[in-house]
Design a protein around this motif. Structure first.
Motif, PDB file in Angstrom:
ATOM      1  N   LEU A  62     -15.641  12.514  -7.099  1.00  0.00           N
ATOM      2  CA  LEU A  62     -14.901  11.637  -7.990  1.00  0.00           C
ATOM      3  C   LEU A  62     -14.657  10.316  -7.266  1.00  0.00           C
ATOM      4  CD1 LEU A  62     -12.217  13.937  -9.706  1.00  0.00           C
ATOM      5  CD2 LEU A  62     -14.135  12.787 -10.826  1.00  0.00           C
ATOM      6  N   GLY A  63     -14.101   9.376  -7.992  1.00  0.00           N
ATOM      7  CA  GLY A  63     -13.809   8.088  -7.373  1.00  0.00           C
ATOM      8  C   GLY A  63     -12.679   7.399  -8.116  1.00  0.00           C
ATOM      9  N   VAL A  64     -12.094   6.418  -7.433  1.00  0.00           N
ATOM     10  CA  VAL A  64     -11.006   5.645  -8.056  1.00  0.00           C
ATOM     11  C   VAL A  64     -11.113   4.186  -7.643  1.00  0.00           C
ATOM     12  CG1 VAL A  64      -9.266   7.468  -8.351  1.00  0.00           C
ATOM     13  CG2 VAL A  64      -9.495   6.372  -6.121  1.00  0.00           C
ATOM     14  N   TYR A  65     -10.636   3.303  -8.519  1.00  0.00           N
ATOM     15  CA  TYR A  65     -10.408   1.908  -8.148  1.00  0.00           C
ATOM     16  C   TYR A  65      -8.933   1.794  -7.822  1.00  0.00           C
ATOM     17  CZ  TYR A  65     -14.985   0.674 -10.132  1.00  0.00           C
ATOM     18  OH  TYR A  65     -16.325   0.580 -10.412  1.00  0.00           O
ATOM     19  N   MET A  76       0.829  -1.226   0.000  1.00  0.00           N
ATOM     20  CA  MET A  76       0.000   0.000   0.000  1.00  0.00           C
ATOM     21  C   MET A  76       0.858   1.269   0.000  1.00  0.00           C
ATOM     22  SD  MET A  76      -3.349  -0.426   0.004  1.00  0.00           S
ATOM     23  CE  MET A  76      -4.324   0.616   1.081  1.00  0.00           C
ATOM     24  N   GLU A  77       2.081   1.159  -0.521  1.00  0.00           N
ATOM     25  CA  GLU A  77       2.984   2.317  -0.428  1.00  0.00           C
ATOM     26  C   GLU A  77       2.470   3.524  -1.226  1.00  0.00           C
ATOM     27  OE1 GLU A  77       3.687  -0.531  -1.841  1.00  0.00           O
ATOM     28  OE2 GLU A  77       4.699  -0.274  -3.770  1.00  0.00           O
ATOM     29  N   THR A 121      -0.676  -2.459  -3.824  1.00  0.00           N
ATOM     30  CA  THR A 121       0.239  -1.323  -3.981  1.00  0.00           C
ATOM     31  C   THR A 121      -0.388   0.007  -3.519  1.00  0.00           C
ATOM     32  OG1 THR A 121      -0.583  -0.817  -6.185  1.00  0.00           O
ATOM     33  CG2 THR A 121       1.227  -2.419  -6.026  1.00  0.00           C
ATOM     34  N   GLY A 122      -1.706   0.074  -3.548  1.00  0.00           N
ATOM     35  CA  GLY A 122      -2.375   1.339  -3.216  1.00  0.00           C
ATOM     36  C   GLY A 122      -2.433   2.283  -4.409  1.00  0.00           C
ATOM     37  N   ALA A 123      -2.013   1.816  -5.580  1.00  0.00           N
ATOM     38  CA  ALA A 123      -2.004   2.689  -6.770  1.00  0.00           C
ATOM     39  C   ALA A 123      -3.394   2.741  -7.421  1.00  0.00           C
ATOM     40  CB  ALA A 123      -0.982   2.169  -7.771  1.00  0.00           C
TER      41      ALA A 123
END
Ligand SMILES: O=C(O)C[C@H](O)C(=O)O
Ligand code: SF4
Length: 512
Positions: free
Chosen positions: A280-283, A1-2, A288-290
């Motif tokens: 907004l949103g993200v997957y 999750m860096e 990795t947290g990317a």
């Protein structure tokens, strides 16, 4: 999750500065419907110009960056405690970088924490799910539109519409009424999320949840799809228009959800969101947290770059344009009439909630005779030499100052106040007696107005925090519309009256 911290930082910055594509499309469609030369068309041109400026400057679309609310769905294995820590770090950094206004205020003392962290802020809600990725969504919902949320307990009696019973038609009436009661104060044209059922808390939760739906989606439940369509077709007949100036578009989206209730309760909860609908949103990859994918950003680009500046300055032939520079005489103010467009050069002083209360009890730190007060809580950044720079500076809702405004204008000799959404009868009376004017700026156009501010000449009462302090601003070409004058005229009162008459046309049952 860096990479999680970096992903959250990006989500915050993008949400504050880059309006989602589905929202842009709704605004672009509204713009096509307004007649050229009207106040609503001019306001929409300022709004689209502002959206473009926020893109270019990577700066807040509106100075009120709201209460950051995160909704995060995680696989069972995700460490929520760690994610919360990183989100808070990202919030703090985005505030330092001027992407968020310091908005977290102690409710009793009024102290601003300065970094958007504090009890209850930001809001972070987790839910576990069976998918193997993280779905992280953020909404930045400002205070002006939040104040226009409304909850109905059925059955009830509604102005203009009569009885609203415990059925689909009663719900319809509540929704129509919710749009009417917001007028332009939540920076219309707006979006509404409606929650049917639940209790007072879960009903509002459900209403806000609807704001995470796409503007262009279609409700899967047939009766709710019909209801959404009905509201979209008819709410625009109310004629409230952009900023409550009158016009074709009052509502840009309506999403309705339903949950069960208990027999004694029947709530209809409405969450009102301004045109500056920042969500907004993200997957995210849980390893990795990317960021793997952005949400709401698919589909065609909406380009607001063309001739917006020209359009903003385009006036209809009937509109009179007046230049104002403080100190302003009573005589000059009495020449102004509702509908005049005013361009202000020179000095103005910000004052919102804390300042109005302060001035009602204390002397002013500056001589306000003949001066202009701007209801505004800007985003400010201090440079290495200790000088402040304006990052975003649109108007705030003026009606909150109604108890103070008239008295303060008279006591200090203030000639003009700028804000948005209009003020009430007490202020209108004082404008007539004293020789004052109310100027309506375009709510949410924080980049557009920041650009008109040429320098920060000073600040007083910093103990109230950045949004609430009295900033001394030197402006050039700051444009606003006279919506309340010294002759007893108020565009806001007129639009309220005519929209109430139109609301009454929706009294008859539609859904049996
Ligand atoms: O707090 C602000 O700057 C504005 C607020 O969102 C409002 O709409 O009144
Ligand atoms: S000023 Fe208007 S656009 Fe900005 S948050 Fe408040 S209601 Fe929304």
């Amino acid at each position: 999750m860096e990479n999680f911290y970096e992903s959250m930082y990006q989500l915050i910055v993008e949400t504050s500065t880059n309006l989602p594509k589905d929202v842009r499309r709704a605004i672009a469609a509204a713009k096509l419907k307004e007649n050229a030369g009207t106040r609503s068309a001019m306001s929409l041109a300022t709004i689209t110009n502002n959206i473009k400026m926020a893109d270019d400057n990577v700066s807040p679309i509106c100075q009120d960056t709201g209460l950051p609310t995160f909704k995060i769905k995680v696989p069972v294995s995700a460490n929520q405690i760690e994610m919360k820590k990183q989100i808070k770090r990202a919030i703090e950094q985005a505030t330092k970088d001027g992407k968020l206004r310091p908005n977290s205020v102690d409710s009793i003392s009024g102290d601003n924490s300065g970094d958007n962290l504090g009890d209850g802020t930001p809001v972070i809600k987790f839910e576990q799910w069976e998918n193997d990725y993280i779905d992280a969504r953020l909404i930045l919902k400002g205070g002006g539109c939040e104040n226009k949320n409304i909850q109905y307990s059925l059955p009830c009696e509604l102005e203009g519409l009569g009885k609203a019973g415990r059925d689909l038609d009663g719900i319809r009436k509540c929704i129509m009424h919710s749009v009417y009661q917001a007028q332009g104060q939540g920076c219309s044209a707006g979006f509404i999320g409606v929650g049917i059922g639940g209790d007072r808390t879960s009903g509002y939760e459900l209403a806000k949840e609807q704001l995470f739906r796409r503007v262009d989606d279609v409700n899967e439940r047939e009766e709710l799809r019909q209801l959404e369509e009905y509201v979209m077709e008819n709410a625009n007949e109310l004629g409230i228009g952009t900023m409550g100036f009158g016009g074709e578009t009052t509502l840009l989206g309506c999403k309705v959800g339903v949950i069960n209730r208990i027999p004694a309760s029947f709530f209809v909860s409405v969450a009102y969101n301004c045109w500056a609908y920042r969500r907004l949103g993200v997957y995210i990859d849980p390893e990795t947290g990317a960021i793997n994918e952005w949400l709401y950003q698919d589909g065609e680009e909406v380009d607001f770059s063309q001739d917006e500046v020209a359009a903003t300055h385009e006036q209809s032939e009937q509109t009179r344009e007046v230049i104002l520079e403080a100190p302003i005489t009573e005589e000059k103010i009495r020449e102004l009439k509702v509908g005049d467009v005013v361009r202000i050069n020179g000095m103005m002083y910000t004052g919102r909630d804390a300042i109005h209360k302060y001035l009602s009890e204390n002397d002013s730190p500056v001589d306000l005779n003949g001066q202009v007060i701007y209801h505004c809580g800007p985003v400010m950044l201090k440079d290495e030499d200790g000088n402040y720079h304006v990052k975003a500076a649109g108007p705030t809702t003026s009606i909150r100052e109604e108890p103070y405004q008239g008295d303060i204008m008279k006591r200090f000799g203030i000639r003009a106040v700028i804000g948005k959404g209009g003020m009430g009868p007490k202020t209108l009376k004082a404008l007539g007696e004293h020789g004052g004017v109310y100027l309506n700026a375009i709510g949410g156009a924080a980049q557009y107005y920041a650009d008109c501010i040429k320098s920060v000449e000073g600040v007083d009462l910093m103990q109230f925090g950045i949004p609430e302090a009295m900033w001394h601003l030197k402006v050039e070409g700051f444009t606003a519309v006279v919506t309340m004058d010294s002759h007893g005229n108020s565009l806001h009162a007129d639009v309220d009256k005519s929209s109430l008459e139109k609301l009454a046309q929706f009294k008859e049952p539609v859904f049996k």
